[in-house]
Scaffold this active site. Structure first.
Site, PDB file in Angstrom:
ATOM      1  CD  GLU A  47      -2.000  -2.156   1.793  1.00  0.00           C
ATOM      2  OE1 GLU A  47      -2.873  -3.020   1.622  1.00  0.00           O
ATOM      3  OE2 GLU A  47      -0.976  -2.343   2.479  1.00  0.00           O
ATOM      4  CB  THR A  48       1.416   4.080  -1.960  1.00  0.00           C
ATOM      5  OG1 THR A  48       2.486   3.202  -2.321  1.00  0.00           O
ATOM      6  CG2 THR A  48       1.925   5.511  -1.924  1.00  0.00           C
TER       7      THR A  48
END
Length: 282
Positions: A47-48
């Site tokens: 995830e970002t």
């Protein structure tokens, strides 16, 4: 080029580089959906996150959470990591001791207790889908995990954003021994756990549909599995989930029931990279 403050945070481990990393882009209001997606594909992390001005009056910030494959309404280790980066970069919560995160799944409370063994813990969002898995889904999971139907002690949908289907095996060693094969089953998010004892479990998370065969440490899965275990009485009090062992990580997630019926999920977060991110126009 536009510059944004950036942090890469290791979440759910006391050992640097042995938890689950999340890339956090602060000051992200001017980024488009395409820019966010491009950055998330480039970081290639599970995830970002992108921190924006909140739209809810009670929220401290709004976050959008992207995998390389698309956007999620909620995820656990990005929630802890984003709150940590926001605090380090001068964030001050409106409510003492509680950061209110706005995300697509709604408002999430992140409890902040500086100096505690678990300084950040989020209140798990409500489970939006529960109940036993269908015979068809369970058969697919058994095929992917390469186990027999009788090896599964219990099973349940544990959806709180990500579409987790969870199964319990006989014990923690059975979870560690898994060598899954997703060549024919790659359309499910699968969580697997087994007990060491009454207050310790081993858990693994497989998300081949998102291009991540095994996630190192997974807050959302631990949150919804915790809700299942407390709701059914399989666990009576706080417990620790170990995760990432097979892939040489030392994830530790603290799962705690609260008197009001909610569940808190917490762990350690450490910023390992900080600086600025450059975002060209798309």
């Amino acid at each position: 080029m536009t510059h944004h403050r950036f942090a890469q945070v290791d979440v759910f481990s006391d050992d640097p580089y042995l938890g689950n990393p999340v890339a956090v882009i602060l000051d992200a209001d001017r980024l488009s959906d395409e820019q966010m997606g491009r950055i998330a594909r480039w970081t290639n992390l599970s995830e970002t996150t992108f921190v924006l001005t909140p739209t809810a009056d009670t929220a401290d910030y709004r976050v959008r959470i992207f995998t390389p494959g698309g956007e999620l309404p909620f995820a656990g280790h990005p929630t802890i990591g984003t709150a940590h980066a926001w605090l380090e970069n001068g964030g001050s919560p409106k409510r003492p001791g509680v950061i209110v995160q706005e995300c697509a799944a709604g408002l999430v409370d992140v409890h902040h207790e500086p100096g505690a063994a678990t300084p950040l813990a989020f209140t798990a969002p409500p489970t939006t889908r529960s109940g036993p898995l269908s015979d068809e889904v369970l058969a697919k999971i058994c095929t992917a995990l390469r186990v027999g139907r009788t090896d599964v002690i219990a099973h349940q949908w544990v959806v709180n954003g990500p579409q987790w289907a969870a199964v319990q095996l006989q014990d923690a060693q059975a979870v560690l021994d898994l060598v899954p094969d997703f060549s024919t089953v790659n359309d499910l998010d699968i969580g697997v756990f087994g007990f060491y004892d009454a207050s310790n479990i081993e858990i693994r998370a497989f998300t081949p549909a998102d291009g991540i065969i095994e996630d190192p440490v997974t807050g959302s899965l631990n949150a919804s599995v915790g809700q299942w275990l407390f709701r059914t009485g399989m666990v009576q009090g706080p417990y620790t989930a170990s995760q990432g062992t097979v892939i040489r990580r030392t994830g530790r997630v603290q799962v705690v029931p609260v008197d009001d019926g909610t569940v808190r999920v917490g762990g350690v977060a450490t910023t390992l990279f900080r600086g600025s991110a450059e975002t060209p126009a798309c």
